[in-house]
Scaffold this motif. Structure first.
Motif, PDB file in Angstrom:
ATOM      1  N   ALA A 132       6.511 -45.811  35.532  1.00 18.85           N
ATOM      2  CA  ALA A 132       7.814 -45.785  36.221  1.00 18.85           C
ATOM      3  C   ALA A 132       7.682 -44.561  37.801  1.00 18.85           C
ATOM      4  O   ALA A 132       7.770 -44.024  37.350  1.00 18.85           O
ATOM      5  N   VAL A 133       8.564 -45.630  38.736  1.00 21.19           N
ATOM      6  CA  VAL A 133       7.580 -45.110  40.250  1.00 21.19           C
ATOM      7  C   VAL A 133       8.871 -44.372  40.401  1.00 21.19           C
ATOM      8  O   VAL A 133       9.472 -45.664  40.843  1.00 21.19           O
ATOM      9  N   GLU A 134       9.579 -43.421  40.389  1.00 28.48           N
ATOM     10  CA  GLU A 134      10.936 -42.581  41.358  1.00 28.48           C
ATOM     11  C   GLU A 134      10.180 -42.998  43.173  1.00 28.48           C
ATOM     12  O   GLU A 134       9.936 -41.835  42.952  1.00 28.48           O
ATOM     13  N   ILE A 135      11.322 -43.482  43.352  1.00 24.89           N
ATOM     14  CA  ILE A 135      11.151 -43.421  45.084  1.00 24.89           C
ATOM     15  C   ILE A 135      12.600 -42.733  45.779  1.00 24.89           C
ATOM     16  O   ILE A 135      13.378 -42.639  44.937  1.00 24.89           O
ATOM     17  N   ASP A 136      13.002 -42.210  46.928  1.00 19.51           N
ATOM     18  CA  ASP A 136      13.436 -41.546  47.575  1.00 19.51           C
ATOM     19  C   ASP A 136      14.540 -42.727  48.271  1.00 19.51           C
ATOM     20  O   ASP A 136      13.434 -43.787  48.990  1.00 19.51           O
ATOM     21  N   ARG A 137      16.028 -42.804  48.089  1.00 22.25           N
ATOM     22  CA  ARG A 137      16.590 -44.050  48.639  1.00 22.25           C
ATOM     23  C   ARG A 137      17.031 -43.894  50.234  1.00 22.25           C
ATOM     24  O   ARG A 137      15.812 -45.028  50.479  1.00 22.25           O
ATOM     25  N   SER A 138      16.185 -43.393  50.912  1.00 25.17           N
ATOM     26  CA  SER A 138      15.931 -43.302  52.540  1.00 25.17           C
ATOM     27  C   SER A 138      15.112 -44.001  52.229  1.00 25.17           C
ATOM     28  O   SER A 138      14.971 -44.697  53.406  1.00 25.17           O
ATOM     29  N   GLY A 139      14.229 -43.621  51.991  1.00 25.92           N
ATOM     30  CA  GLY A 139      12.669 -44.733  51.499  1.00 25.92           C
ATOM     31  C   GLY A 139      13.174 -46.450  51.353  1.00 25.92           C
ATOM     32  O   GLY A 139      12.409 -47.093  51.974  1.00 25.92           O
ATOM     33  N   LEU A 140      13.481 -46.445  50.191  1.00 26.04           N
ATOM     34  CA  LEU A 140      13.920 -47.966  49.708  1.00 26.04           C
ATOM     35  C   LEU A 140      14.388 -48.790  50.906  1.00 26.04           C
ATOM     36  O   LEU A 140      14.543 -49.655  51.083  1.00 26.04           O
ATOM     37  N   GLY A 159       7.892 -56.467  47.959  1.00 32.79           N
ATOM     38  CA  GLY A 159       6.753 -56.292  48.685  1.00 32.79           C
ATOM     39  C   GLY A 159       5.936 -54.852  50.431  1.00 32.79           C
ATOM     40  O   GLY A 159       6.638 -55.222  50.870  1.00 32.79           O
ATOM     41  N   LEU A 160       5.118 -54.171  50.063  1.00 33.29           N
ATOM     42  CA  LEU A 160       4.926 -53.254  50.345  1.00 33.29           C
ATOM     43  C   LEU A 160       3.887 -53.358  51.115  1.00 33.29           C
ATOM     44  O   LEU A 160       2.841 -52.986  50.400  1.00 33.29           O
ATOM     45  N   SER A 161       3.339 -53.157  52.864  1.00 37.61           N
ATOM     46  CA  SER A 161       2.034 -53.244  53.830  1.00 37.61           C
ATOM     47  C   SER A 161       1.983 -52.304  54.294  1.00 37.61           C
ATOM     48  O   SER A 161       2.963 -52.201  55.133  1.00 37.61           O
ATOM     49  N   GLY A 162       0.662 -51.719  54.463  1.00 35.50           N
ATOM     50  CA  GLY A 162       0.619 -51.413  55.993  1.00 35.50           C
ATOM     51  C   GLY A 162       1.666 -49.831  56.268  1.00 35.50           C
ATOM     52  O   GLY A 162       0.998 -49.393  55.361  1.00 35.50           O
ATOM     53  N   GLU A 163       2.399 -50.175  57.356  1.00 31.71           N
ATOM     54  CA  GLU A 163       2.889 -48.695  57.702  1.00 31.71           C
ATOM     55  C   GLU A 163       4.091 -48.123  56.156  1.00 31.71           C
ATOM     56  O   GLU A 163       4.822 -47.358  55.343  1.00 31.71           O
ATOM     57  N   ALA A 164       5.184 -49.305  55.366  1.00 37.38           N
ATOM     58  CA  ALA A 164       5.428 -49.169  54.077  1.00 37.38           C
ATOM     59  C   ALA A 164       4.710 -48.571  52.866  1.00 37.38           C
ATOM     60  O   ALA A 164       5.516 -47.552  52.194  1.00 37.38           O
ATOM     61  N   SER A 165       3.356 -49.656  53.001  1.00 31.91           N
ATOM     62  CA  SER A 165       2.626 -48.306  51.600  1.00 31.91           C
ATOM     63  C   SER A 165       1.828 -47.734  51.774  1.00 31.91           C
ATOM     64  O   SER A 165       2.329 -47.031  51.226  1.00 31.91           O
ATOM     65  N   ARG A 166       2.176 -47.030  53.087  1.00 31.00           N
ATOM     66  CA  ARG A 166       1.286 -45.329  53.500  1.00 31.00           C
ATOM     67  C   ARG A 166       2.497 -44.354  52.885  1.00 31.00           C
ATOM     68  O   ARG A 166       2.855 -43.430  52.430  1.00 31.00           O
ATOM     69  N   ARG A 167       3.469 -44.483  53.986  1.00 33.88           N
ATOM     70  CA  ARG A 167       4.834 -44.266  53.219  1.00 33.88           C
ATOM     71  C   ARG A 167       5.548 -43.570  51.966  1.00 33.88           C
ATOM     72  O   ARG A 167       6.257 -42.933  51.602  1.00 33.88           O
ATOM     73  N   TYR A 168       5.490 -45.024  50.886  1.00 39.97           N
ATOM     74  CA  TYR A 168       5.429 -44.864  50.110  1.00 39.97           C
ATOM     75  C   TYR A 168       4.652 -43.876  49.021  1.00 39.97           C
ATOM     76  O   TYR A 168       5.103 -43.290  48.258  1.00 39.97           O
ATOM     77  N   ALA A 169       3.118 -44.238  49.264  1.00 40.94           N
ATOM     78  CA  ALA A 169       2.214 -43.000  48.795  1.00 40.94           C
ATOM     79  C   ALA A 169       2.977 -42.012  49.077  1.00 40.94           C
ATOM     80  O   ALA A 169       2.938 -40.759  47.981  1.00 40.94           O
ATOM     81  N   ASP A 170       2.559 -41.844  50.231  1.00 41.90           N
ATOM     82  CA  ASP A 170       2.611 -40.366  51.437  1.00 41.90           C
ATOM     83  C   ASP A 170       4.133 -39.743  50.894  1.00 41.90           C
ATOM     84  O   ASP A 170       4.123 -38.411  51.631  1.00 41.90           O
ATOM     85  N   GLU A 171       5.291 -40.735  51.162  1.00 40.00           N
ATOM     86  CA  GLU A 171       7.076 -39.573  51.561  1.00 40.00           C
ATOM     87  C   GLU A 171       8.113 -40.166  50.928  1.00 40.00           C
ATOM     88  O   GLU A 171       8.101 -38.789  49.967  1.00 40.00           O
ATOM     89  N   TRP A 172       7.565 -41.141  50.298  1.00 39.55           N
ATOM     90  CA  TRP A 172       8.933 -41.315  49.540  1.00 39.55           C
ATOM     91  C   TRP A 172       8.903 -41.545  47.454  1.00 39.55           C
ATOM     92  O   TRP A 172       9.611 -41.021  47.409  1.00 39.55           O
TER      93      TRP A 172
END
Length: 157
Positions: free
Chosen positions: A28-36, A91-104
């Protein structure tokens, strides 16, 4: 492409309650609402929809460049049968995938034991117990799409 699947039961359908080969661990991966919200605002639908897109060629171009894509799949019940309404897959790719891993990403939890416990309750016919174990999922209230990129409204909206 990395896929966010906000529905626990849809994820159980996808991974076979954590029993499919290569899918034995359920996280279960919790992400930041602003990222979503960013991902949704920059997403394109995974399929062409007349009236939403000017034409198929425009949709294809947008899909190629969008860092996220929205797909709707049937929600699932405790037996993993399709329900008459759909759940979001993002689905996330490119910039979204990076932001998901690094920021969100806020937290990552192993919910494999929960998946096994719910599945065992379902198999034992203990439906009320299984339902009580499910994570609470509530609809997300989002603001109307706002303009992005070239001043047009968000893709797929």
């Amino acid at each position: 492409m990395t896929w966010i699947k906000p529905s626990f039961l849809w994820m159980m359908y996808r991974c076979g309650w954590g029993t499919k080969e290569g899918q034995e661990v359920v996280l279960a991966v919790e992400i930041d609402r602003s990222g979503l919200e960013w991902a949704l605002a920059h997403a394109e639908l995974s399929h062409y929809v007349r009236g939403v897109h000017p034409d198929q060629a425009s949709w294809r171009r947008s899909l190629r460049t969008a860092p996220a894509r929205v797909q709707w799949d049937p929600e699932r019940d405790l037996d993993l049968n399709p329900l008459p309404y759909r759940s979001l897959q993002l689905g996330l790719s490119g910039e979204a995938s990076r932001r998901y891993a690094d920021e969100w990403t806020v937290s990552v939890r192993d919910v494999t034991p929960l998946a096994r416990e719910v599945h065992a309750a379902v198999r034992a016919g203990e439906r009320e117990r299984a339902a009580a174990l499910l994570p609470v999922e509530t609809p997300l209230d989002l603001a109307a799409p706002r303009p992005v990129r070239d001043g047009s409204s968000a893709p797929g909206r």
